[in-house]
Design a protein around this motif. Structure first.
Motif, PDB file in Angstrom:
ATOM      1  N   MET A 106      -6.218  11.990   4.743  1.00 34.70           N
ATOM      2  CA  MET A 106      -5.385  11.861   5.942  1.00 34.70           C
ATOM      3  C   MET A 106      -3.933  11.584   5.580  1.00 34.70           C
ATOM      4  SD  MET A 106      -7.589   9.812   8.845  1.00 34.70           S
ATOM      5  CE  MET A 106      -8.359   8.600   7.791  1.00 34.70           C
ATOM      6  N   LEU A 107      -3.727  10.814   4.508  1.00 29.82           N
ATOM      7  CA  LEU A 107      -2.372  10.433   4.108  1.00 29.82           C
ATOM      8  C   LEU A 107      -1.734  11.423   3.145  1.00 29.82           C
ATOM      9  CD1 LEU A 107      -2.989   6.615   3.457  1.00 29.82           C
ATOM     10  CD2 LEU A 107      -1.973   7.655   5.487  1.00 29.82           C
ATOM     11  N   GLY A 108      -2.540  12.346   2.603  1.00 28.06           N
ATOM     12  CA  GLY A 108      -2.034  13.236   1.560  1.00 28.06           C
ATOM     13  C   GLY A 108      -1.741  12.494   0.276  1.00 28.06           C
ATOM     14  N   ALA A 109      -2.545  11.452   0.001  1.00 27.82           N
ATOM     15  CA  ALA A 109      -2.311  10.583  -1.149  1.00 27.82           C
ATOM     16  C   ALA A 109      -3.131  11.028  -2.351  1.00 27.82           C
ATOM     17  CB  ALA A 109      -2.662   9.144  -0.800  1.00 27.82           C
ATOM     18  N   GLY A 110      -2.566  10.812  -3.534  1.00 22.69           N
ATOM     19  CA  GLY A 110      -3.277  11.096  -4.765  1.00 22.69           C
ATOM     20  C   GLY A 110      -4.267  10.002  -5.104  1.00 22.69           C
ATOM     21  N   PRO A 111      -5.143  10.216  -6.102  1.00 28.63           N
ATOM     22  CA  PRO A 111      -6.203   9.252  -6.416  1.00 28.63           C
ATOM     23  C   PRO A 111      -5.690   7.914  -6.933  1.00 28.63           C
ATOM     24  CG  PRO A 111      -6.127  11.020  -8.043  1.00 28.63           C
ATOM     25  CD  PRO A 111      -5.218  11.428  -6.942  1.00 28.63           C
ATOM     26  N   ARG A 112      -4.483   7.869  -7.475  1.00 33.40           N
ATOM     27  CA  ARG A 112      -3.957   6.609  -7.999  1.00 33.40           C
ATOM     28  C   ARG A 112      -2.790   6.060  -7.177  1.00 33.40           C
ATOM     29  NH1 ARG A 112      -5.585   5.788 -13.410  1.00 33.40           N
ATOM     30  NH2 ARG A 112      -7.729   6.570 -13.523  1.00 33.40           N
ATOM     31  N   ASP A 113      -2.455   6.702  -6.046  1.00 31.16           N
ATOM     32  CA  ASP A 113      -1.335   6.244  -5.229  1.00 31.16           C
ATOM     33  C   ASP A 113      -1.668   4.923  -4.544  1.00 31.16           C
ATOM     34  OD1 ASP A 113       0.074   8.469  -5.905  1.00 31.16           O
ATOM     35  OD2 ASP A 113      -0.270   9.541  -4.017  1.00 31.16           O
ATOM     36  N   ALA A 114      -0.689   4.045  -4.513  1.00 29.83           N
ATOM     37  CA  ALA A 114      -0.852   2.804  -3.762  1.00 29.83           C
ATOM     38  C   ALA A 114      -0.814   3.111  -2.266  1.00 29.83           C
ATOM     39  CB  ALA A 114       0.247   1.813  -4.117  1.00 29.83           C
ATOM     40  N   ILE A 115      -1.616   2.394  -1.511  1.00 33.27           N
ATOM     41  CA  ILE A 115      -1.659   2.554  -0.056  1.00 33.27           C
ATOM     42  C   ILE A 115      -1.349   1.200   0.577  1.00 33.27           C
ATOM     43  CG2 ILE A 115      -3.095   3.082   1.951  1.00 33.27           C
ATOM     44  CD1 ILE A 115      -4.706   4.974   0.232  1.00 33.27           C
ATOM     45  N   THR A 116      -0.428   1.204   1.538  1.00 34.36           N
ATOM     46  CA  THR A 116      -0.145  -0.002   2.309  1.00 34.36           C
ATOM     47  C   THR A 116      -0.951   0.047   3.592  1.00 34.36           C
ATOM     48  OG1 THR A 116       2.090  -0.226   1.403  1.00 34.36           O
ATOM     49  CG2 THR A 116       1.625  -1.356   3.475  1.00 34.36           C
ATOM     50  N   TYR A 117      -1.743  -0.991   3.806  1.00 36.04           N
ATOM     51  CA  TYR A 117      -2.547  -1.100   5.023  1.00 36.04           C
ATOM     52  C   TYR A 117      -1.915  -2.138   5.939  1.00 36.04           C
ATOM     53  CZ  TYR A 117      -6.205   1.415   2.471  1.00 36.04           C
ATOM     54  OH  TYR A 117      -6.911   2.350   1.762  1.00 36.04           O
ATOM     55  N   GLU A 118      -1.982  -1.877   7.244  1.00 35.84           N
ATOM     56  CA  GLU A 118      -1.542  -2.850   8.239  1.00 35.84           C
ATOM     57  C   GLU A 118      -2.734  -3.255   9.096  1.00 35.84           C
ATOM     58  OE1 GLU A 118       1.843  -3.555  11.662  1.00 35.84           O
ATOM     59  OE2 GLU A 118       0.831  -1.607  11.594  1.00 35.84           O
ATOM     60  N   LEU A 119      -2.951  -4.563   9.185  1.00 33.91           N
ATOM     61  CA  LEU A 119      -3.913  -5.136  10.112  1.00 33.91           C
ATOM     62  C   LEU A 119      -3.107  -5.766  11.243  1.00 33.91           C
ATOM     63  CD1 LEU A 119      -7.035  -5.979  10.459  1.00 33.91           C
ATOM     64  CD2 LEU A 119      -6.271  -8.198   9.617  1.00 33.91           C
ATOM     65  N   ALA A 120      -3.208  -5.219  12.450  1.00 35.70           N
ATOM     66  CA  ALA A 120      -2.414  -5.699  13.586  1.00 35.70           C
ATOM     67  C   ALA A 120      -3.348  -6.199  14.675  1.00 35.70           C
ATOM     68  CB  ALA A 120      -1.522  -4.584  14.130  1.00 35.70           C
ATOM     69  N   VAL A 177      -7.696  -5.146  17.703  1.00 33.61           N
ATOM     70  CA  VAL A 177      -7.228  -5.040  16.326  1.00 33.61           C
ATOM     71  C   VAL A 177      -7.092  -3.560  15.963  1.00 33.61           C
ATOM     72  CG1 VAL A 177      -9.581  -5.155  15.394  1.00 33.61           C
ATOM     73  CG2 VAL A 177      -7.628  -5.718  13.928  1.00 33.61           C
ATOM     74  N   ASP A 178      -6.022  -3.252  15.225  1.00 30.72           N
ATOM     75  CA  ASP A 178      -5.768  -1.901  14.737  1.00 30.72           C
ATOM     76  C   ASP A 178      -5.547  -1.964  13.234  1.00 30.72           C
ATOM     77  OD1 ASP A 178      -5.249  -0.220  17.377  1.00 30.72           O
ATOM     78  OD2 ASP A 178      -4.158  -2.107  17.601  1.00 30.72           O
ATOM     79  N   VAL A 179      -6.012  -0.942  12.538  1.00 33.73           N
ATOM     80  CA  VAL A 179      -5.750  -0.795  11.111  1.00 33.73           C
ATOM     81  C   VAL A 179      -5.084   0.553  10.901  1.00 33.73           C
ATOM     82  CG1 VAL A 179      -6.730  -0.613   8.796  1.00 33.73           C
ATOM     83  CG2 VAL A 179      -7.675  -2.271  10.424  1.00 33.73           C
ATOM     84  N   SER A 180      -3.910   0.528  10.259  1.00 33.66           N
ATOM     85  CA  SER A 180      -3.168   1.749   9.956  1.00 33.66           C
ATOM     86  C   SER A 180      -2.878   1.779   8.466  1.00 33.66           C
ATOM     87  CB  SER A 180      -1.861   1.799  10.754  1.00 33.66           C
ATOM     88  OG  SER A 180      -2.116   1.721  12.145  1.00 33.66           O
ATOM     89  N   ALA A 181      -2.455   2.940   7.962  1.00 35.53           N
ATOM     90  CA  ALA A 181      -2.203   3.090   6.530  1.00 35.53           C
ATOM     91  C   ALA A 181      -0.989   3.972   6.302  1.00 35.53           C
ATOM     92  CB  ALA A 181      -3.421   3.671   5.834  1.00 35.53           C
ATOM     93  N   SER A 182      -0.327   3.758   5.171  1.00 32.18           N
ATOM     94  CA  SER A 182       0.857   4.528   4.809  1.00 32.18           C
ATOM     95  C   SER A 182       0.991   4.555   3.294  1.00 32.18           C
ATOM     96  CB  SER A 182       2.112   3.905   5.429  1.00 32.18           C
ATOM     97  OG  SER A 182       3.288   4.534   4.954  1.00 32.18           O
ATOM     98  N   THR A 183       1.553   5.627   2.791  1.00 32.28           N
ATOM     99  CA  THR A 183       1.872   5.697   1.357  1.00 32.28           C
ATOM    100  C   THR A 183       3.348   5.424   1.109  1.00 32.28           C
ATOM    101  OG1 THR A 183       2.207   8.095   1.563  1.00 32.28           O
ATOM    102  CG2 THR A 183       0.021   7.331   0.853  1.00 32.28           C
ATOM    103  N   SER A 184       4.087   5.073   2.177  1.00 33.59           N
ATOM    104  CA  SER A 184       5.533   4.877   2.070  1.00 33.59           C
ATOM    105  C   SER A 184       5.937   3.415   2.146  1.00 33.59           C
ATOM    106  CB  SER A 184       6.246   5.670   3.174  1.00 33.59           C
ATOM    107  OG  SER A 184       5.952   7.045   3.082  1.00 33.59           O
ATOM    108  N   GLY A 185       4.985   2.513   1.920  1.00 36.50           N
ATOM    109  CA  GLY A 185       5.322   1.105   1.930  1.00 36.50           C
ATOM    110  C   GLY A 185       5.368   0.536   3.331  1.00 36.50           C
ATOM    111  N   PRO A 186       5.999  -0.647   3.491  1.00 38.97           N
ATOM    112  CA  PRO A 186       5.954  -1.367   4.761  1.00 38.97           C
ATOM    113  C   PRO A 186       6.723  -0.713   5.900  1.00 38.97           C
ATOM    114  CG  PRO A 186       7.387  -2.487   3.205  1.00 38.97           C
ATOM    115  CD  PRO A 186       6.694  -1.415   2.433  1.00 38.97           C
ATOM    116  N   THR A 187       7.542   0.283   5.604  1.00 40.47           N
ATOM    117  CA  THR A 187       8.324   0.916   6.669  1.00 40.47           C
ATOM    118  C   THR A 187       7.608   2.089   7.315  1.00 40.47           C
ATOM    119  OG1 THR A 187       9.453   2.335   5.049  1.00 40.47           O
ATOM    120  CG2 THR A 187      10.494   0.222   5.601  1.00 40.47           C
ATOM    121  N   GLY A 188       6.444   2.494   6.785  1.00 41.23           N
ATOM    122  CA  GLY A 188       5.716   3.619   7.358  1.00 41.23           C
ATOM    123  C   GLY A 188       6.335   4.948   6.929  1.00 41.23           C
TER     124      GLY A 188
END
Length: 660
Positions: free
Chosen positions: A255-269, A276-287
Motif C-alpha cells: 500500500m505504501l510502495g515501501a521496500g523490504p527494509r524501509d522504515a515505516i512510521t505508524y500513527e496511533l490516533a 482509534v485509527d492507525v495510519s502509516a507513512s514512509t515519509s516520517g512524521p509529516t506524512g
C-alpha cells in the motif's frame, strides 16, 4: 449565622405572551476578537469565558500566533450554523460544514484537530542518542521507566525492547495522558522485517491504564496499541488486550510502495469519542498518510501511560536485527468533552468532618459559586437543601465543602418555610453573587395548596449570606396559559450585566420543559427567544423560550421528565446542564448555545452522567451544579441509591483556551 423571618412583599408578575425578538446579549465584543461571552465575578459558576480555543483575552491570535478560531478569522453566527441549510453550497450542513466545525459550540464533544487545544509534542529521538544499554536508553528518554528481562536497551541509535519467550520488555514514558478528554496522536518510526523464521520478534506502541507494576516478569495489558509482529508477518491493532484487527505486513508495504527494509512510521490516533485509527507513512512524521485501520471502537479507561514494548528471542546469527524504534512522538490536544466526567468516590455533603449530620436525612440540590474576595483569594460557596431548609456551605480543599453552621438548627438556614406568609416549603436553591457583592438566593417556593413558583431573596449587606425577605418573581398565571408550576431556577450574569434565568415549567397535562428568561433590573423575568436544532429529525424548531422538553422517546434518558436546569458559560459557549428522567431513574445531560438563542444537544442527546450502579449514586444523578475551578469543570450533583440522597462531585479537564 443569624436567621430572621420577615414578612414578604409579593411582586405581581404577568407572563408576557410574546417572546423578546432579539438575541440575548451574552457579552460585549467591541474589539472583533470573536470573544463575546464573558462572565464577571459573581455569576453562578462565574467564569471569564474567553474565546474558544483562545488562551488569552487579547487580539485574535493565541500566544503561538495561531488564529483564535482555527480555520476562521471570526466565528460564524449561531444562526448560520444551526439552520439546517447548506448556506454556502458545499454539501455540508451546520456543524459538519467546515465553516462552522471549528466554532466553539460545534467543538463541544468533538475531537477534531481544529477543535482540540494542542500541547507541545513530546519527542524521543532514539536515532539522535548515543551510547549503548539500558542506562543510555534512560538518558535518551528522561522520566521513563524500564521493565522486563532481558532489559530494553539503546543500541545502534535505536530502541530495542528485547523481551523473552514468555514475558514482555519495554519502557513507559513518564507522566500520563487522558484519552477521555484529549485527542492523542502517537507516532513511532519502526524498522522490522516482514517475517522471522522460527523466532519471536515484535514491537508495539500504545496506551495502558493498568495500575499494575511492570517488572521483570510482566505481560502488558494495553488499552489500545498497534503491534508489528515479524513472527506472524502482521500489523495488528490491539484493543482491550486482544487483537481487534490484523493485516499482513507485506500488504502494508504494498500500500505504501515501501521496500523490504524501509522504515515505516505508524500513527496511533485516538478520539475522545472512543475511536482509534492507525495510519502509516514512509515519509516520517509529516506524512502523507495511508489509513490502515479506521474508526475502530474502543473504551478509554481513564488516565493512561504511553508504553512501547516487545519481544525478541530465538534469533539465529543470520537473522536480521530484531524489530526496533528510531523515534517516538506523543501529541496531545485537550478537547471540550462534557461526557468525560470522572466521579469521585466520596460524598461531598454530608461530610465526614462534622458531627451534626443525621444519617436518615437527605442532602440534595447543590448550587455552587466561585469568586475572588477583596483580598484576591479564591472562594467557593454552596447552597443546599437539608431537612426542608436551604443552608450554606463553604469550600475547603479539593472541591470539598463544609456547612457554615449546624444544618440541623433551623436558625442557621438561609431560607426556611414560614419566612413569608405564602411560603409553606422551599426547594431548589440557586446562588448568584451580584456585582455589588450582595448574594441573591433564587429558589422554588411552595405554597400551602402545593402551587410552586420562583422566588428570590437578597443578602442584607455585601458578602452576607443572611437573606432578606423573599419575594415571588415567577408564578403560574392560569388565565394566560396552562402552566401549573414553575420550579428549579438557575441564574447567571453575563459580562454586559444581563441576567439569565432558566426554570422548569410544568403543564396541566403533566409535561415538563426547561425555559429561558432574561431578567430585568427589578428581578422580573421576560421570555427569551430560543431555536432548537434537532439533527435526528432534520429540522430546526422555533420553541419560543423553551430550551429542552421531555422527548417522549422511550430510549432517551429524558423521555418522561426534565428538571433542575443549571446555566454556566465558558469557552465561548453557554451550557445548560439539566436532569432527565426515564422511568424512576434520573440522569444528567447538557444543551449548548453560542448566542443564547440557537441551541443544540450536547453529547448527541445522551446523558453525560448517570447512576453509577454502586455507592451513594447507584441509581440516579440529579440537580447538576457546574462550576469552573482552575483547569477543570466541577459538576456537583445529587446522587441517590434509592434510600438516601447525598451530594457528589464529578470533574473533567477543560481546554487551556477555555480556562478563565
Amino acid at each position: 449565622m443569624q436567621h430572621r423571618s420577615r414578612s414578604a412583599t409579593i411582586l405581581g408578575f404577568a407572563l408576557a405572551t410574546s417572546a423578546l425578538a432579539m438575541p440575548l446579549a451574552l457579552g460585549c465584543d467591541d474589539d472583533t476578537d470573536g470573544s463575546a461571552i464573558d462572565v464577571p465575578d459573581g455569576g453562578a459558576g462565574a467564569t471569564d469565558a474567553g474565546g474558544w480555543p483562545r488562551a488569552d483575552a487579547g487580539a485574535g491570535t493565541d500566544d503561538a500566533g495561531a488564529p483564535a478560531y482555527p480555520g476562521e478569522d471570526s466565528p460564524p453566527s449561531g444562526a448560520g450554523c444551526f439552520d439546517f441549510v447548506d448556506g454556502d453550497g458545499d454539501a455540508e450542513l451546520d456543524c459538519d460544514d467546515p465553516d462552522c466545525a471549528s466554532t466553539p459550540v460545534c467543538c463541544v464533544g468533538r475531537s477534531s484537530e481544529s477543535c482540540c487545544r494542542p500541547a507541545t509534542p513530546r519527542v524521543v529521538a532514539f536515532s539522535e542518542c548515543s551510547g549503548t544499554g539500558s542506562d543510555a536508553l534512560l538518558a535518551c528518554a528522561p522520566g521513563a521507566t524500564l521493565f522486563g528481562s532481558p532489559s530494553p536497551e539503546l543500541r545502534d541509535f535505536a530502541f530495542y525492547p528485547n523481551g523473552g519467550d514468555r514475558y514482555d520488555s519495554g519502557l513507559v514514558l513518564g507522566g500520563s495522558v487522558d484519552p477521555r478528554v484529549s485527542r492523542l496522536s502517537i507516532l513511532a518510526s519502526v524498522e522490522a522485517e516482514d517475517a522471522c523464521d522460527g523466532c519471536l520478534d515484535s514491537v508495539a506502541v500504545g496506551l495502558t491504564s493498568s495500575a499494575a507494576t511492570l517488572g521483570t516478569t510482566s505481560l502488558v495489558d494495553a488499552d489500545v496499541a498497534f503491534l508489528v509482529s515479524a513472527a506472524s508477518g502482521e500489523l495488528r491493532l490491539v484493543v482491550g488486550g486482544a487483537v481487534s484487527r490484523a493485516v499482513p505486513l507485506a500488504d502494508v508495504r504494498a500500500m505504501l510502495g515501501a521496500g523490504p527494509r524501509d522504515a515505516i512510521t505508524y500513527e496511533l490516533a485516538t478520539s475522545t469519542s472512543g475511536r482509534v485509527d492507525v495510519s502509516a507513512s514512509t515519509s516520517g512524521p509529516t506524512g502523507p498518510w495511508t489509513s490502515i485501520f479506521g474508526g475502530v471502537r474502543y473504551a478509554p479507561r481513564g488516565p493512561a501511560r504511553v508504553i512501547a514494548w516487545g519481544r525478541a528471542s530465538n534469533r539465529g546469527p543470520s537473522d536480521p536485527p530484531p524489530a526496533h524504534l528510531r523515534r517516538l512522538e506523543v501529541s496531545e490536544g485537550t478537547c471540550d468533552a462534557p461526557a468525560s466526567l470522572e466521579r469521585g468516590n466520596d460524598v461531598i455533603l454530608p461530610d465526614a468532618i462534622d458531627p451534626w449530620w443525621s444519617s436518615g436525612e437527605r442532602t440534595r440540590a447543590p448550587s455552587v459559586v466561585t469568586y475572588d474576595d477583596q483580598g484576591g483569594e479564591r472562594r467557593a460557596r454552596m447552597a443546599f437543601l437539608y431537612q426542608g431548609r436551604i443552608h450554606a456551605a463553604a469550600g475547603i480543599d479539593g472541591g470539598r465543602f463544609r456547612a457554615l453552621a449546624d444544618p440541623g438548627d433551623p436558625e442557621s438556614a438561609m431560607i426556611a418555610p414560614g419566612d413569608a406568609p405564602w411560603l409553606a416549603a422551599v426547594a431548589d436553591p440557586a446562588l448568584l453573587r451580584g456585582a455589588d457583592r450582595r448574594w441573591q438566593l433564587w429558589f422554588t417556593a411552595i405554597a400551602d395548596d402545593g402551587t410552586t413558583s420562583i422566588a428570590r431573596a437578597v443578602g442584607g449587606t455585601a458578602d452576607s449570606l443572611a437573606m432578606g425577605a423573599p419575594e415571588r418573581v415567577l408564578a403560574p398565571t392560569s388565565e394566560l396559559d396552562t402552566t401549573v408550576a414553575w420550579d428549579s431556577p438557575s441564574v447567571i450574569r453575563t459580562a454586559s450585566g444581563r441576567t439569565l434565568l432558566a426554570a422548569r415549567r410544568r403543564d396541566a397535562d403533566g409535561t415538563s420543559e426547561v425555559a429561558l428568561f432574561a431578567v430585568d433590573e427589578s428581578g422580573a423575568p421576560f421570555p427569551a427567544d430560543t431555536t432548537i436544532y434537532d439533527p435526528s429529525a432534520g429540522e430546526v424548531r422555533e420553541d419560543g423560550h423553551v430550551v429542552r422538553r421531555a422527548t417522549g422517546i422511550a430510549t432517551d434518558f429524558d423521555c418522561d421528565e426534565v428538571a433542575a436546569p443549571a446555566l454556566i458559560e465558558y469557552g465561548g459557549v453557554l451550557r445548560l446542564y439539566y436532569a432527565g428522567r426515564r422511568g424512576t431513574r434520573w440522569s444528567i445531560g447538557v444543551m449548548l448555545s453560542q448566542d443564547g438563542v440557537h441551541w443544540r444537544e450536547g453529547n448527541d442527546g445522551r446523558a453525560i452522567l448517570a447512576g453509577s450502579g454502586a455507592g451513594f449514586d447507584a441509581l440516579s444523578t440529579n440537580d447538576p451544579a457546574p462550576v469552573v475551578d482552575g483547569a477543570e469543570l466541577r459538576l456537583y450533583y445529587t446522587g441517590s441509591d434509592g434510600v438516601r440522597d447525598a451530594i457528589g462531585l464529578a470533574r473533567h479537564a477543560i481546554p487551556q483556551g477555555a480556562v478563565p
